[in-house]
Design an enzyme around this catalytic site. Structure first.
Site, short mmCIF file in Angstrom:
data_model
loop_
_atom_site.label_atom_id
_atom_site.label_comp_id
_atom_site.label_asym_id
_atom_site.label_seq_id
_atom_site.Cartn_x
_atom_site.Cartn_y
_atom_site.Cartn_z
CG ASN A 1 -4.90 3.00 7.10
OD1 ASN A 1 -5.69 2.95 8.04
ND2 ASN A 1 -3.74 2.37 7.09
CD GLU A 2 -1.32 3.44 10.71
OE1 GLU A 2 -0.45 2.84 10.08
OE2 GLU A 2 -1.62 3.17 11.89
CD GLU B 1 -1.32 -5.77 8.26
OE1 GLU B 1 -0.59 -4.98 8.85
OE2 GLU B 1 -2.47 -5.49 7.89
CD GLU C 1 -5.42 0.97 12.15
OE1 GLU C 1 -4.34 0.42 12.40
OE2 GLU C 1 -5.72 1.38 11.02
CB CYS D 1 3.73 9.96 -5.88
SG CYS D 1 4.03 11.63 -5.28
CB CYS E 1 7.85 15.00 -5.27
SG CYS E 1 6.50 14.07 -4.53
CG HIS F 1 -2.50 -7.71 13.44
ND1 HIS F 1 -3.40 -7.35 14.39
CD2 HIS F 1 -1.60 -6.70 13.36
CE1 HIS F 1 -3.07 -6.16 14.87
NE2 HIS F 1 -1.98 -5.75 14.25
NE ARG G 1 -0.46 -0.88 4.86
CZ ARG G 1 -0.99 -1.21 6.01
NH1 ARG G 1 -2.30 -1.34 6.13
NH2 ARG G 1 -0.25 -1.42 7.07
CB CYS H 1 8.07 10.74 -7.99
SG CYS H 1 6.74 11.92 -7.69
C1 GAL Z 1 -1.69 -0.12 11.04
C2 GAL Z 1 -2.51 -0.06 9.76
C3 GAL Z 1 -3.49 -1.21 9.66
C4 GAL Z 1 -2.81 -2.51 10.00
C5 GAL Z 1 -2.23 -2.38 11.39
C6 GAL Z 1 -1.58 -3.64 11.90
O1 GAL Z 1 -0.51 0.60 10.91
O2 GAL Z 1 -3.21 1.14 9.67
O3 GAL Z 1 -4.01 -1.27 8.35
O4 GAL Z 1 -1.82 -2.74 9.07
O5 GAL Z 1 -1.26 -1.37 11.39
O6 GAL Z 1 -1.01 -3.47 13.17
#
Ligand code: GAL
Length: 668
Positions: free
Chosen positions: A145-146, A346, A297, A111, A159, A349, A107, A156
């Site tokens: 997201n983050e 993941e 999260e 850019c 930029c 997790h 992910r 690039c």
């Molecule tokens: C975060 C991310 C999530 C997942 C999570 C796992 O950094 O936003 O999508 O990857 O970590 O800990």
């Protein structure tokens, strides 16, 4: 958003079949999950082929969740542009510092400054906002997201182009830039803006101005992307907009959240790093004052990916985390993720339920959170966090200076956490504010590790002092200009002149051979330091060992009704912590700081207040060892419905208590 506390999970219905989704919704209800976050990686489901957007699946899910009492935080899917975007288009991709162009997959491969990306991102976001922005149940938006979680600054061609424009806007003429940066050094003189490189690979270090300005430039650009996305959403939706950030990505959170409605963060800190968790709660509360933040999260037990895993939380810790988050000003507490991933990167997790639909190792803890949430909800709604007397400045822009100039591995967030821990363990209620944070109502301001003190910051802090506040500046505060160069009038610029000192030397103190004494305590001194000759100020701490014997490392100077205290070095080791604590004890007392709790380390007190002025303390044991708190006045234990007298109160491992005091007092 409603007057309630949210308990949620990140949900990926696009990855599961109908039967599983139905089972998930049923199980969420049983568990007490009242909100889910969806959509942030679902672009290929929303727009499988370029130009054919179909959002019916998500609209339907949002409806079904809502019918089952579950609200939605809807995300824009921009961190994962589909293959139709990436394939055959390396020019659209992120390029890292080593010059490597990212490939499709994972992910954040695109850019965000690429014009085509922006066009496509605007289209999908507009379609999503139109289709779902006013649906019942959509209580908030999360952008992307983050931002920058896996990547730093991009190198690039898009930029590069924008970098040149940004520089031109900042400096006006190339002569001005050459002058500010001092570019004849190593023959870096430029004749036009388009010659200025990006800080990509070179044999040795890039120029400090070039590096820090590039970080600033990129952080402004990502904030502009967020602003653009937010303005699209606002055309179709009244729901407030946030982003799930952290304190360690290449971002300027203060700037990023300027255009957003409320603050949110993600954290996977283990129990050993509980102060980092608490620092986060304070930072995000301070970023958008008077607006509750969300923990969007966190893991139910442990974070993991294909390549690593963390240790599980001890049983009981999750509930303490949740209660602390709500008590310190949070409104939402959510897990990543609801159902363990079946595929992807993941797989290991932790989640709320397993890929095969059974409770996970963290599940009982999730139930404990839900039980606590229900119990504390009425009192959390009836109260608000009390503004602290102490403000600590936390700045991502300062962090950028330290990234460019880390000396021997200075890590801004870690050092800030160490200092924060001393304040926390002393039992002080504290607010953590961004550089632009409003200082009204505070009594003591602490500004460590801020290399560049802007004129705006200085002016605010000056009026704060003139009005009676005490400002502790340092260590490592003031030594750099806005362009990340060295002052040439005096070592610490305007701050120094105003603080009534003359800096004699700035140099690295070796904590093994250097020590200083103040308030009758001696401690090793370290870090990049400054020693002073008072020029109006009084010396309070002197160097006892090292290359600058008898010189002052701590001074105080009265200005107006208040005082500026210069701390030139970092007291280190156990004795150093004690000295920092003593400096705090001394100056908080002088400043008239009232909210100080007698609480054992590992247990926290979050003070809140009812509308009619009654103090409420939320006490939480975080370390699993239990502890004691001295209750300053008679009150009621709200959860037990019993009366509590003033005196020592024992808190069991991971226990939480809510005490409401009968009358107002200094303990608020
Ligand atoms: C975060 C991310 C999530 C997942 C999570 C796992 O950094 O936003 O999508 O990857 O970590 O800990």
């Amino acid at each position: 958003m409603a007057d309630k506390l949210y308990h949620g999970a990140c949900f990926y219905p696009e990855l599961w079949d109908e039967k599983t989704i139905a089972e998930d919704i049923k199980k969420m209800k049983q568990t007490g999950i009242n909100v889910v976050r969806i959509g942030e990686f679902a672009w290929s489901k929303m727009e499988p082929e370029e130009g054919s957007i179909d959002l019916r699946f998500f609209v339907n899910i949002i409806h079904r969740l809502y019918e089952n009492g579950i609200d939605t935080v809807l995300c824009t899917p921009t961190p994962t542009p589909p293959i139709w975007f990436s394939h055959g288009h390396p020019e659209r991709m992120h390029v890292d510092q080593a010059g490597r162009t990212m490939h499709h997959g994972s992910r954040q491969h695109a850019c965000t400054n690429n014009a085509y990306f922006r066009e496509k991102a605007a289209m999908i976001t507009e379609a999503l906002a139109k289709a779902a922005g006013r649906l019942p149940g959509v209580i908030a938006w999360q952008l992307d997201n983050e931002f920058k979680c896996h990547i730093a600054e991009c190198m690039c061609a898009s930029c590069k182009n924008q970098w040149h424009q940004w520089l031109q806007a900042r400096y006006g003429t190339i002569e001005q830039l050459n002058e500010e940066w001092g570019t004849h050094i190593w023959s870096e003189y430029y004749h036009s803006f388009d010659q200025i490189p990006q800080p990509a690979a070179t044999p040795f270090l890039h120029h400090s101005s070039l590096q820090t300005m590039y970080r600033l430039f990129e952080s402004e650009k990502i904030a502009e992307f967020a602003d653009e996305q937010a303005s699209i959403i606002r055309r179709y939706s009244e729901a407030p907009i946030t982003h799930n950030s952290t304190l360690f990505f290449s971002l300027d959170n203060e700037r990023l959240f300027e255009g957003l409605d409320f603050a949110s963060f993600d954290t996977y800190a283990t129990q050993e790093k509980m102060e980092s968790y608490l620092l986060n709660c304070d930072v995000w509360r301070g970023l958008k004052k008077n607006k509750p933040y969300w923990v969007v999260e966190t893991s139910t037990s442990y974070a993991a990916s294909l390549e690593s895993y963390a240790n599980p939380h001890p049983n009981g810790y999750l509930r303490s985390e949740a209660v602390a988050a709500y008590a310190l000003g949070g409104e939402g507490f959510c897990y990543w993720l609801w159902r363990q991933q079946r595929t992807g990167s993941e797989l290991p997790h932790s989640a709320v339920i397993s890929a095969w639909g059974e409770p996970t190792v963290g599940y009982e803890n999730v139930l404990q959170v839900e039980e606590a949430r229900k119990k504390i909800e009425p009192i959390m709604i009836a109260t608000k966090p009390v503004q602290a007397d102490i403000a600590i400045t936390y700045s991502d822009r300062a962090r950028m200076f330290h990234l460019t100039e880390p000396h021997n591995g200075i890590h801004y967030k870690d050092l800030m956490t160490d200092l924060y821990k001393v304040v926390l363990q002393e039992g002080f209620h504290r607010d953590v504010l961004p550089e632009g944070g409003d200082l009204s109502g505070y009594k003591l301001l602490f500004t460590p590790l801020l290399p560049y003190v802007s004129d705006d910051y200085l002016e605010q802090a000056k009026s704060f002092v003139e009005d009676g506040g005490i400002w502790i500046a340092g260590p490592m505060t003031g030594g750099r200009t806005k362009d990340h160069t060295i002052h040439t009038d005096r070592a610490l610029g305007r701050l120094e002149e105003w603080a009534g000192v003359k800096t004699l030397f700035t140099f690295p103190m070796d904590e093994k051979t250097t020590a200083g004494e103040a308030f009758g305590l001696e401690a090793p001194l370290g870090l990049w330091s400054a020693v002073f000759e008072p020029a109006g100020a009084s010396p309070v701490g002197k160097v006892t060992k090292g290359v600058t014997p008898n010189k002052a490392f701590l001074t105080e100077h009265s200005v107006g009704k208040g005082k500026i205290v210069m701390l030139g070095a970092m007291p280190s080791g156990a004795a150093g912590k004690e000295l920092i604590a003593e400096i705090f004890r001394h100056y908080t007392e002088e400043a008239g700081v009232e909210v100080k709790m007698d609480v054992t380390p590992g247990t926290i007190v979050a003070p809140r207040k009812t509308e009619d002025g009654h103090s409420v303390w939320i006490i939480v044991n975080m370390d699993g060892h239990g502890g004691t708190v001295t209750v300053p006045a008679d009150g009621e234990d709200i959860l037990e419905a019993t009366t509590i007298g003033a005196g020592k109160l024992t808190i069991q491992p991971y226990e939480y208590k809510i005490i409401q005091f009968k009358k107002e007092g200094a303990f608020e």
